[in-house]
Design a protein around this motif. Structure first.
Motif, PDB file in Angstrom:
ATOM      1  N   THR A  30       0.821  -1.210   0.000  1.00  0.00           N
ATOM      2  CA  THR A  30       0.000   0.000   0.000  1.00  0.00           C
ATOM      3  C   THR A  30       0.855   1.260   0.000  1.00  0.00           C
ATOM      4  OG1 THR A  30      -0.142  -0.022   2.410  1.00  0.00           O
ATOM      5  CG2 THR A  30      -1.882  -1.164   1.179  1.00  0.00           C
ATOM      6  N   ARG A  31       1.989   1.233  -0.662  1.00  0.00           N
ATOM      7  CA  ARG A  31       2.867   2.392  -0.713  1.00  0.00           C
ATOM      8  C   ARG A  31       2.269   3.440  -1.643  1.00  0.00           C
ATOM      9  NH1 ARG A  31       8.760   0.658  -1.326  1.00  0.00           N
ATOM     10  NH2 ARG A  31       8.230  -0.150   0.690  1.00  0.00           N
ATOM     11  N   THR A  32       2.156   4.672  -1.197  1.00  0.00           N
ATOM     12  CA  THR A  32       1.579   5.735  -2.018  1.00  0.00           C
ATOM     13  C   THR A  32       2.660   6.751  -2.371  1.00  0.00           C
ATOM     14  OG1 THR A  32       0.911   6.993  -0.068  1.00  0.00           O
ATOM     15  CG2 THR A  32      -0.703   5.495  -1.020  1.00  0.00           C
ATOM     16  N   HIS A  33       2.501   7.352  -3.545  1.00  0.00           N
ATOM     17  CA  HIS A  33       3.427   8.370  -4.020  1.00  0.00           C
ATOM     18  C   HIS A  33       2.639   9.605  -4.435  1.00  0.00           C
ATOM     19  CE1 HIS A  33       6.885   5.691  -4.125  1.00  0.00           C
ATOM     20  NE2 HIS A  33       6.061   4.769  -4.608  1.00  0.00           N
ATOM     21  N   LYS A  34       3.208  10.754  -4.176  1.00  0.00           N
ATOM     22  CA  LYS A  34       2.608  12.021  -4.587  1.00  0.00           C
ATOM     23  C   LYS A  34       3.119  12.330  -5.995  1.00  0.00           C
ATOM     24  CE  LYS A  34       2.095  16.670  -2.700  1.00  0.00           C
ATOM     25  NZ  LYS A  34       2.558  17.576  -1.640  1.00  0.00           N
ATOM     26  N   VAL A  35       2.178  12.476  -6.953  1.00  0.00           N
ATOM     27  CA  VAL A  35       2.532  12.643  -8.359  1.00  0.00           C
ATOM     28  C   VAL A  35       1.925  13.942  -8.881  1.00  0.00           C
ATOM     29  CG1 VAL A  35       2.376  11.605 -10.649  1.00  0.00           C
ATOM     30  CG2 VAL A  35       2.534  10.152  -8.642  1.00  0.00           C
ATOM     31  N   CYS A  97      -3.120  21.708 -13.455  1.00  0.00           N
ATOM     32  CA  CYS A  97      -2.179  20.804 -12.810  1.00  0.00           C
ATOM     33  C   CYS A  97      -2.486  20.691 -11.326  1.00  0.00           C
ATOM     34  CB  CYS A  97      -0.751  21.294 -13.005  1.00  0.00           C
ATOM     35  SG  CYS A  97      -0.206  21.230 -14.714  1.00  0.00           S
ATOM     36  N   HIS A  98      -2.277  19.490 -10.802  1.00  0.00           N
ATOM     37  CA  HIS A  98      -2.521  19.250  -9.385  1.00  0.00           C
ATOM     38  C   HIS A  98      -1.752  17.986  -8.964  1.00  0.00           C
ATOM     39  CE1 HIS A  98      -5.446  16.825 -11.563  1.00  0.00           C
ATOM     40  NE2 HIS A  98      -5.395  15.996 -10.542  1.00  0.00           N
ATOM     41  N   TYR A  99      -1.672  17.798  -7.660  1.00  0.00           N
ATOM     42  CA  TYR A  99      -1.048  16.597  -7.133  1.00  0.00           C
ATOM     43  C   TYR A  99      -2.090  15.512  -6.925  1.00  0.00           C
ATOM     44  CZ  TYR A  99       3.425  18.807  -6.153  1.00  0.00           C
ATOM     45  OH  TYR A  99       4.633  19.428  -6.276  1.00  0.00           O
ATOM     46  N   GLU A 100      -1.695  14.275  -7.196  1.00  0.00           N
ATOM     47  CA  GLU A 100      -2.536  13.114  -6.918  1.00  0.00           C
ATOM     48  C   GLU A 100      -1.701  12.122  -6.134  1.00  0.00           C
ATOM     49  OE1 GLU A 100      -4.037  11.247 -10.432  1.00  0.00           O
ATOM     50  OE2 GLU A 100      -5.407  12.887 -10.876  1.00  0.00           O
ATOM     51  N   TYR A 101      -2.364  11.367  -5.286  1.00  0.00           N
ATOM     52  CA  TYR A 101      -1.697  10.297  -4.569  1.00  0.00           C
ATOM     53  C   TYR A 101      -2.032   8.986  -5.260  1.00  0.00           C
ATOM     54  CZ  TYR A 101      -0.654  13.659  -0.979  1.00  0.00           C
ATOM     55  OH  TYR A 101      -0.174  14.746  -0.306  1.00  0.00           O
ATOM     56  N   ARG A 102      -1.000   8.249  -5.649  1.00  0.00           N
ATOM     57  CA  ARG A 102      -1.192   6.985  -6.346  1.00  0.00           C
ATOM     58  C   ARG A 102      -0.513   5.863  -5.580  1.00  0.00           C
ATOM     59  NH1 ARG A 102      -0.303   8.702 -12.654  1.00  0.00           N
ATOM     60  NH2 ARG A 102      -2.041  10.154 -12.731  1.00  0.00           N
ATOM     61  N   ARG A 103      -1.155   4.715  -5.612  1.00  0.00           N
ATOM     62  CA  ARG A 103      -0.607   3.540  -4.933  1.00  0.00           C
ATOM     63  C   ARG A 103       0.110   2.670  -5.928  1.00  0.00           C
ATOM     64  NH1 ARG A 103      -5.318   1.965  -0.662  1.00  0.00           N
ATOM     65  NH2 ARG A 103      -5.311   4.001   0.322  1.00  0.00           N
ATOM     66  N   TYR A 104       1.245   2.187  -5.517  1.00  0.00           N
ATOM     67  CA  TYR A 104       2.046   1.287  -6.361  1.00  0.00           C
ATOM     68  C   TYR A 104       2.270  -0.018  -5.664  1.00  0.00           C
ATOM     69  CZ  TYR A 104       3.062   5.389  -9.164  1.00  0.00           C
ATOM     70  OH  TYR A 104       2.946   6.481  -9.958  1.00  0.00           O
TER      71      TYR A 104
END
Length: 104
Positions: A30-35, A97-104
């Motif tokens: 459940t690691r999330t990254h700010k993209v 443009c905006h930030y999204e949090y995505r799970r990898y």
């Protein structure tokens, strides 16, 4: 009694090890990254290019000297198109443009 304490210590150590491995595996899943995500700005840039070209061409024809109206309109239109495109690009990127949090 001593053997019982050693067994208990080994069981407790194995329990902590197993729980640590389980937490680490769950965290990895459940690691999330700010993209940083941007929508396409092509439509806004095309509109800015057209508006800049028309405005620049009109202004170039008005400002040009006698007999040089065509050259003034062409030069003004080219400069206006480039300026309109870049201004629209900058303005649309701020809005799209905006930030999204995505799970990898």
């Amino acid at each position: 009694m001593r053997a019982h304490l050693k067994t208990l210590a080994v069981v407790v150590a194995l329990g902590f090890t197993a729980s640590t491995v389980a937490v680490t595996a769950a965290e990895a899943q459940t690691r999330t990254h700010k993209v940083w995500v941007c929508k396409s700005t092509k439509s806004a840039r095309n509109k800015g290019t057209v508006i800049g070209a028309v405005g620049g061409g009109t202004l170039g024809a008005v400002v040009a000297g006698h007999g040089n109206k065509t050259e003034g309109a062409l030069l003004g239109g080219a400069l206006g198109a480039v300026a309109g495109n870049q201004i629209a690009k900058k303005n649309s990127k701020k809005k799209n443009c905006h930030y999204e949090y995505r799970r990898y």
